[in-house]
Design a protein around this motif. Sequence first.
Motif, PDB file in Angstrom:
ATOM      1  N   THR A 136       0.832  -1.201   0.000  1.00 44.58           N
ATOM      2  CA  THR A 136       0.000   0.000   0.000  1.00 44.58           C
ATOM      3  C   THR A 136       0.866   1.252   0.000  1.00 44.58           C
ATOM      4  O   THR A 136       1.923   1.278   0.632  1.00 44.58           O
ATOM      5  CB  THR A 136      -0.868   0.011   1.292  1.00 44.58           C
ATOM      6  N   VAL A 137       0.397   2.278  -0.692  1.00 40.39           N
ATOM      7  CA  VAL A 137       1.026   3.592  -0.538  1.00 40.39           C
ATOM      8  C   VAL A 137      -0.017   4.512   0.080  1.00 40.39           C
ATOM      9  O   VAL A 137      -1.181   4.497  -0.303  1.00 40.39           O
ATOM     10  CB  VAL A 137       1.561   4.148  -1.886  1.00 40.39           C
ATOM     11  N   VAL A 138       0.404   5.255   1.098  1.00 41.24           N
ATOM     12  CA  VAL A 138      -0.527   6.168   1.759  1.00 41.24           C
ATOM     13  C   VAL A 138       0.186   7.486   2.030  1.00 41.24           C
ATOM     14  O   VAL A 138       1.345   7.501   2.447  1.00 41.24           O
ATOM     15  CB  VAL A 138      -1.143   5.550   3.040  1.00 41.24           C
ATOM     16  N   MET A 139      -0.498   8.575   1.717  1.00 40.40           N
ATOM     17  CA  MET A 139       0.160   9.876   1.832  1.00 40.40           C
ATOM     18  C   MET A 139      -0.782  10.971   2.333  1.00 40.40           C
ATOM     19  O   MET A 139      -1.992  10.848   2.246  1.00 40.40           O
ATOM     20  CB  MET A 139       0.761  10.296   0.505  1.00 40.40           C
ATOM     21  N   ARG A 140      -0.126  12.022   2.821  1.00 39.87           N
ATOM     22  CA  ARG A 140      -0.873  13.171   3.336  1.00 39.87           C
ATOM     23  C   ARG A 140      -0.230  14.438   2.810  1.00 39.87           C
ATOM     24  O   ARG A 140       0.996  14.578   2.837  1.00 39.87           O
ATOM     25  CB  ARG A 140      -0.813  13.151   4.866  1.00 39.87           C
ATOM     26  N   SER A 141      -1.060  15.375   2.347  1.00 37.04           N
ATOM     27  CA  SER A 141      -0.468  16.563   1.717  1.00 37.04           C
ATOM     28  C   SER A 141       0.166  17.520   2.718  1.00 37.04           C
ATOM     29  O   SER A 141       1.177  18.137   2.426  1.00 37.04           O
ATOM     30  CB  SER A 141      -1.518  17.289   0.871  1.00 37.04           C
ATOM     31  N   LYS A 142      -0.430  17.638   3.906  1.00 41.92           N
ATOM     32  CA  LYS A 142       0.068  18.631   4.860  1.00 41.92           C
ATOM     33  C   LYS A 142       1.520  18.363   5.251  1.00 41.92           C
ATOM     34  O   LYS A 142       2.343  19.266   5.286  1.00 41.92           O
ATOM     35  CB  LYS A 142      -0.818  18.638   6.110  1.00 41.92           C
ATOM     36  N   SER A 143       1.824  17.122   5.522  1.00 46.06           N
ATOM     37  CA  SER A 143       3.185  16.776   5.969  1.00 46.06           C
ATOM     38  C   SER A 143       4.020  16.241   4.822  1.00 46.06           C
ATOM     39  O   SER A 143       5.223  16.017   4.978  1.00 46.06           O
ATOM     40  CB  SER A 143       3.108  15.720   7.060  1.00 46.06           C
ATOM     41  N   ARG A 144       3.351  16.016   3.665  1.00 43.97           N
ATOM     42  CA  ARG A 144       4.026  15.410   2.508  1.00 43.97           C
ATOM     43  C   ARG A 144       4.730  14.101   2.872  1.00 43.97           C
ATOM     44  O   ARG A 144       5.802  13.789   2.365  1.00 43.97           O
ATOM     45  CB  ARG A 144       5.065  16.368   1.932  1.00 43.97           C
ATOM     46  N   THR A 145       4.109  13.364   3.771  1.00 45.52           N
ATOM     47  CA  THR A 145       4.668  12.055   4.115  1.00 45.52           C
ATOM     48  C   THR A 145       4.096  11.019   3.154  1.00 45.52           C
ATOM     49  O   THR A 145       2.885  10.961   2.948  1.00 45.52           O
ATOM     50  CB  THR A 145       4.301  11.656   5.558  1.00 45.52           C
ATOM     51  N   VAL A 146       4.974  10.237   2.581  1.00 49.37           N
ATOM     52  CA  VAL A 146       4.563   9.199   1.639  1.00 49.37           C
ATOM     53  C   VAL A 146       5.064   7.865   2.190  1.00 49.37           C
ATOM     54  O   VAL A 146       6.263   7.628   2.265  1.00 49.37           O
ATOM     55  CB  VAL A 146       5.163   9.451   0.240  1.00 49.37           C
ATOM     56  N   ARG A 147       4.139   7.038   2.610  1.00 51.08           N
ATOM     57  CA  ARG A 147       4.539   5.762   3.213  1.00 51.08           C
ATOM     58  C   ARG A 147       4.203   4.601   2.288  1.00 51.08           C
ATOM     59  O   ARG A 147       3.098   4.538   1.748  1.00 51.08           O
ATOM     60  CB  ARG A 147       3.795   5.522   4.523  1.00 51.08           C
ATOM     61  N   PHE A 148       5.128   3.691   2.158  1.00 53.27           N
ATOM     62  CA  PHE A 148       4.839   2.427   1.495  1.00 53.27           C
ATOM     63  C   PHE A 148       4.753   1.377   2.585  1.00 53.27           C
ATOM     64  O   PHE A 148       5.684   1.221   3.374  1.00 53.27           O
ATOM     65  CB  PHE A 148       5.926   2.090   0.476  1.00 53.27           C
ATOM     66  N   ILE A 149       3.628   0.716   2.641  1.00 54.57           N
ATOM     67  CA  ILE A 149       3.395  -0.228   3.735  1.00 54.57           C
ATOM     68  C   ILE A 149       3.192  -1.636   3.185  1.00 54.57           C
ATOM     69  O   ILE A 149       2.310  -1.870   2.351  1.00 54.57           O
ATOM     70  CB  ILE A 149       2.146   0.175   4.557  1.00 54.57           C
ATOM     71  N   GLU A 150       4.016  -2.550   3.662  1.00 58.33           N
ATOM     72  CA  GLU A 150       3.856  -3.952   3.302  1.00 58.33           C
ATOM     73  C   GLU A 150       3.236  -4.608   4.521  1.00 58.33           C
ATOM     74  O   GLU A 150       3.777  -4.526   5.632  1.00 58.33           O
ATOM     75  CB  GLU A 150       5.232  -4.541   3.004  1.00 58.33           C
ATOM     76  N   THR A 151       2.086  -5.217   4.346  1.00 59.14           N
ATOM     77  CA  THR A 151       1.355  -5.745   5.499  1.00 59.14           C
ATOM     78  C   THR A 151       1.118  -7.239   5.356  1.00 59.14           C
ATOM     79  O   THR A 151       0.756  -7.712   4.267  1.00 59.14           O
ATOM     80  CB  THR A 151      -0.021  -5.036   5.605  1.00 59.14           C
TER      81      THR A 151
END
Length: 323
Positions: free
Chosen positions: A294-309
């Motif tokens: 999964t990729v999940v991101m937020r514009s305010k912090s510009r954090t882009v996480r790739f999550i392997e679950t």
Amino acid sequence: MDKNLALELARVTEAAALDSGRWVGKGDKISADAAATEAMRRTLGAMEINGLVVIGEGEMDEAPMLYIGEELGSGGEGECEVDIAVDPLEGTTICSKGINGAIATIAMAPRGGFLHAPDMYMDKLVTGPAGIGACDIQKTAGENVLALAKAKGCSPQDLMVVLLDRPRHDKQIAEIRKAGARCQLITDGDVAPAVASAIEGSGVDMMMGVGGAPEGVLTAAAIKCLGGFMQGRLVFMSEEERTRSRKMGITDFDKIYNTEEMAKGDVFFAATGVTNGELVRGVRYFAGGAKTHTVVMRSKSRTVRFIETIHYFDHKPGYKAGK
Ligand code: VTB
Ligand code: MG
Ligand code: MG
């Protein structure tokens, strides 16, 4: 907007991918789509939000769930008022054929944040940050390729441009090739490669051409989080579409929307792979469970996480191991 919404959205797209992933290659896109939609609605319903679907299933057909206007979430007093854009299974046909590029995707914005794009076509141009000030949807495909190469400091030969494989793009494809760049012609599903084009090293650099307008808004949410470049222009095929657009608040039919005009405020975006792709890998099942990407991101912090679950179905009510 609570930053933890990001992780919750990852759960939502994971659930949709896990359920529709069972339908990969089964030749039944309706069931695949229904599985994703049900899973997404179930998980969204459990979130502590006052959610309103603004981009959803079935503006044209009467969809039973995740339709435009549906309210979702526990809806408690004082809970976050959010707008929700969904495509539970983006690329139903490619999922049913087991081809690359199907994702489960969602975006969230503060109330009023998303362009209410009707279910019709949008001409789109998407790149990473380098395209800002260099590319323009009003330029030709060839000019945009050369401008992006210059801005990236690379050769046009280094660029990969993604387009839907449709006769309507023949001219653009010829121009891109003439400019020296390479093309990836996809049968469906332009959201994942468009988002990937804003991630350096993904293997794709630009997405252009005419695809779905709702998909364009989902793309814009992600591009905002990635600091990339996007423009979109609605393509009207009939008077009926103009009437429908007016009802959705659209008055300027020639408007070129930038990223911000499609996704305002602190927006979140999540996508989980159903089949493999440049953005995320597809669901991989094993005895008793599955792995998702999964990729999940937020514009305010510009954090882009790739999550392997890793999911163990014995411990998750509602999930079944393979029979
Ligand atoms: C577009 C594209 C989507 O369907 O909406 C496409 O954005 C439909 O285009 O990603 P056509 O009418 O040319 O088939 C998708 O590919 C899948 O929803
Ligand atoms: Mg859909
Ligand atoms: Mg779609």
